[in-house]
Write a protein that holds these residues in place. Sequence first.
Motif, PDB file in Angstrom:
ATOM      1  N   LYS A   1      28.517  47.529  43.520  1.00 52.16           N
ATOM      2  CA  LYS A   1      27.110  47.892  43.316  1.00 52.16           C
ATOM      3  C   LYS A   1      26.291  46.695  42.818  1.00 52.16           C
ATOM      4  O   LYS A   1      25.208  46.432  43.319  1.00 52.16           O
ATOM      5  CB  LYS A   1      27.017  49.050  42.320  1.00 52.16           C
ATOM      6  CG  LYS A   1      25.622  49.559  42.104  1.00 52.16           C
ATOM      7  CD  LYS A   1      25.614  50.748  41.155  1.00 52.16           C
ATOM      8  CE  LYS A   1      24.201  51.204  40.891  1.00 52.16           C
ATOM      9  NZ  LYS A   1      24.172  52.294  39.913  1.00 52.16           N
ATOM     10  N   GLU A   2      26.838  45.972  41.832  1.00 49.93           N
ATOM     11  CA  GLU A   2      26.125  44.823  41.264  1.00 49.93           C
ATOM     12  C   GLU A   2      26.479  43.507  41.964  1.00 49.93           C
ATOM     13  O   GLU A   2      25.923  42.466  41.624  1.00 49.93           O
ATOM     14  CB  GLU A   2      26.414  44.710  39.769  1.00 49.93           C
ATOM     15  CG  GLU A   2      25.813  45.848  38.977  1.00 49.93           C
ATOM     16  CD  GLU A   2      25.887  45.593  37.482  1.00 49.93           C
ATOM     17  OE1 GLU A   2      25.723  44.425  37.055  1.00 49.93           O
ATOM     18  OE2 GLU A   2      26.102  46.565  36.748  1.00 49.93           O
ATOM     19  N   LYS A   3      27.433  43.567  42.899  1.00 49.95           N
ATOM     20  CA  LYS A   3      27.894  42.368  43.597  1.00 49.95           C
ATOM     21  C   LYS A   3      28.296  41.286  42.594  1.00 49.95           C
ATOM     22  O   LYS A   3      27.798  40.169  42.616  1.00 49.95           O
ATOM     23  CB  LYS A   3      26.841  41.870  44.580  1.00 49.95           C
ATOM     24  CG  LYS A   3      26.574  42.892  45.664  1.00 49.95           C
ATOM     25  CD  LYS A   3      25.573  42.411  46.671  1.00 49.95           C
ATOM     26  CE  LYS A   3      25.397  43.490  47.728  1.00 49.95           C
ATOM     27  NZ  LYS A   3      24.432  43.164  48.724  1.00 49.95           N
ATOM     28  N   ALA A   4      29.216  41.692  41.719  1.00 43.81           N
ATOM     29  CA  ALA A   4      29.613  40.816  40.623  1.00 43.81           C
ATOM     30  C   ALA A   4      31.127  40.799  40.452  1.00 43.81           C
ATOM     31  O   ALA A   4      31.807  41.797  40.704  1.00 43.81           O
ATOM     32  CB  ALA A   4      28.959  41.292  39.324  1.00 43.81           C
ATOM     33  N   LEU A   5      31.620  39.656  40.014  1.00 47.57           N
ATOM     34  CA  LEU A   5      32.999  39.528  39.570  1.00 47.57           C
ATOM     35  C   LEU A   5      33.038  40.022  38.137  1.00 47.57           C
ATOM     36  O   LEU A   5      32.197  39.646  37.321  1.00 47.57           O
ATOM     37  CB  LEU A   5      33.440  38.065  39.627  1.00 47.57           C
ATOM     38  CG  LEU A   5      34.756  37.723  38.918  1.00 47.57           C
ATOM     39  CD1 LEU A   5      35.937  38.352  39.651  1.00 47.57           C
ATOM     40  CD2 LEU A   5      34.920  36.229  38.809  1.00 47.57           C
ATOM     41  N   VAL A   6      34.017  40.858  37.822  1.00 45.89           N
ATOM     42  CA  VAL A   6      34.166  41.389  36.469  1.00 45.89           C
ATOM     43  C   VAL A   6      35.541  40.978  35.942  1.00 45.89           C
ATOM     44  O   VAL A   6      36.548  41.149  36.626  1.00 45.89           O
ATOM     45  CB  VAL A   6      34.045  42.933  36.448  1.00 45.89           C
ATOM     46  CG1 VAL A   6      34.159  43.467  35.031  1.00 45.89           C
ATOM     47  CG2 VAL A   6      32.737  43.376  37.103  1.00 45.89           C
ATOM     48  N   ILE A   7      35.552  40.422  34.747  1.00 41.34           N
ATOM     49  CA  ILE A   7      36.806  40.081  34.076  1.00 41.34           C
ATOM     50  C   ILE A   7      36.913  40.969  32.846  1.00 41.34           C
ATOM     51  O   ILE A   7      36.019  40.970  31.997  1.00 41.34           O
ATOM     52  CB  ILE A   7      36.861  38.599  33.676  1.00 41.34           C
ATOM     53  CG1 ILE A   7      36.730  37.704  34.917  1.00 41.34           C
ATOM     54  CG2 ILE A   7      38.149  38.300  32.919  1.00 41.34           C
ATOM     55  CD1 ILE A   7      36.672  36.227  34.603  1.00 41.34           C
ATOM     56  N   THR A   8      38.006  41.725  32.773  1.00 43.21           N
ATOM     57  CA  THR A   8      38.244  42.623  31.643  1.00 43.21           C
ATOM     58  C   THR A   8      39.639  42.390  31.075  1.00 43.21           C
ATOM     59  O   THR A   8      40.553  42.004  31.806  1.00 43.21           O
ATOM     60  CB  THR A   8      38.126  44.108  32.056  1.00 43.21           C
ATOM     61  OG1 THR A   8      38.997  44.349  33.154  1.00 43.21           O
ATOM     62  CG2 THR A   8      36.724  44.474  32.449  1.00 43.21           C
ATOM     63  N   PRO A   9      39.809  42.642  29.793  1.00 39.16           N
ATOM     64  CA  PRO A   9      41.162  42.613  29.230  1.00 39.16           C
ATOM     65  C   PRO A   9      42.002  43.694  29.895  1.00 39.16           C
ATOM     66  O   PRO A   9      41.478  44.731  30.307  1.00 39.16           O
ATOM     67  CB  PRO A   9      40.949  42.938  27.748  1.00 39.16           C
ATOM     68  CG  PRO A   9      39.517  42.631  27.483  1.00 39.16           C
ATOM     69  CD  PRO A   9      38.802  42.916  28.772  1.00 39.16           C
ATOM     70  N   SER A  10      43.292  43.461  30.008  1.00 41.19           N
ATOM     71  CA  SER A  10      44.170  44.441  30.619  1.00 41.19           C
ATOM     72  C   SER A  10      45.477  44.494  29.847  1.00 41.19           C
ATOM     73  O   SER A  10      45.589  43.920  28.762  1.00 41.19           O
ATOM     74  CB  SER A  10      44.401  44.096  32.091  1.00 41.19           C
ATOM     75  OG  SER A  10      45.022  45.170  32.758  1.00 41.19           O
ATOM     76  N   ILE A  11      46.459  45.156  30.428  1.00 37.32           N
ATOM     77  CA  ILE A  11      47.763  45.311  29.787  1.00 37.32           C
ATOM     78  C   ILE A  11      48.867  44.954  30.772  1.00 37.32           C
ATOM     79  O   ILE A  11      48.656  44.938  31.987  1.00 37.32           O
ATOM     80  CB  ILE A  11      47.966  46.751  29.266  1.00 37.32           C
ATOM     81  CG1 ILE A  11      47.855  47.761  30.420  1.00 37.32           C
ATOM     82  CG2 ILE A  11      46.981  47.068  28.155  1.00 37.32           C
ATOM     83  CD1 ILE A  11      48.241  49.174  30.063  1.00 37.32           C
ATOM     84  N   GLN A  12      50.045  44.727  30.245  1.00 31.84           N
ATOM     85  CA  GLN A  12      51.197  44.332  31.053  1.00 31.84           C
ATOM     86  C   GLN A  12      51.550  45.388  32.102  1.00 31.84           C
ATOM     87  O   GLN A  12      51.991  45.055  33.191  1.00 31.84           O
ATOM     88  CB  GLN A  12      52.389  44.074  30.141  1.00 31.84           C
ATOM     89  CG  GLN A  12      53.621  43.604  30.870  1.00 31.84           C
ATOM     90  CD  GLN A  12      54.775  43.310  29.933  1.00 31.84           C
ATOM     91  OE1 GLN A  12      54.692  43.552  28.740  1.00 31.84           O
ATOM     92  NE2 GLN A  12      55.840  42.769  30.479  1.00 31.84           N
ATOM     93  N   LEU A  13      51.349  46.647  31.784  1.00 30.92           N
ATOM     94  CA  LEU A  13      51.727  47.723  32.700  1.00 30.92           C
ATOM     95  C   LEU A  13      50.845  47.823  33.940  1.00 30.92           C
ATOM     96  O   LEU A  13      51.222  48.470  34.912  1.00 30.92           O
ATOM     97  CB  LEU A  13      51.719  49.070  31.957  1.00 30.92           C
ATOM     98  CG  LEU A  13      52.740  49.188  30.823  1.00 30.92           C
ATOM     99  CD1 LEU A  13      52.571  50.503  30.085  1.00 30.92           C
ATOM    100  CD2 LEU A  13      54.157  49.027  31.349  1.00 30.92           C
ATOM    101  N   ASP A  14      49.675  47.192  33.923  1.00 27.70           N
ATOM    102  CA  ASP A  14      48.777  47.214  35.079  1.00 27.70           C
ATOM    103  C   ASP A  14      49.281  46.201  36.104  1.00 27.70           C
ATOM    104  O   ASP A  14      49.276  44.994  35.847  1.00 27.70           O
ATOM    105  CB  ASP A  14      47.353  46.886  34.648  1.00 27.70           C
ATOM    106  CG  ASP A  14      46.340  47.044  35.768  1.00 27.70           C
ATOM    107  OD1 ASP A  14      46.728  46.998  36.961  1.00 27.70           O
ATOM    108  OD2 ASP A  14      45.146  47.213  35.460  1.00 27.70           O
TER     109      ASP A  14
END
Length: 118
Positions: free
Chosen positions: A40-53
């Motif tokens: 929708k925003e035509k953007a790269l998003v960087i988020t914290p995640s976890i090992q299980l992902d």
Amino acid sequence: MNNIQPSVAISLKKPAIRIHKDTIHMIGDPEYILLSIDIKEKALVITPSIQLDIKAHYIGKYLHNHEKSIVLYSKPLMETFKDINKNLLSNKSYKLYGVISKDKKCVKFKIHEAILIN
């Protein structure tokens, strides 16, 4: 944090994304991050995640080395950037400046705001 703006550099030739460590610090120094595209925003998003992902990238080992950035390689991600911004040239590199979310849980980089690196 001071007035440092989050930033990444992308190389469409390599194909690589260089995430500056200051950007990672701004979202809490996670050991894993998730790169996604907000269509929708035509953007790269960087988020914290976890090992299980299974889509998460482990960056913990790079957080304490002397380098100023973390490099990840992804041809599909670079192709997505080119699909979103038709002005990006395959043999060039670009810098993107981002915006941290109010809760500091993610950072967004609008792909149409890519700046050519000479």
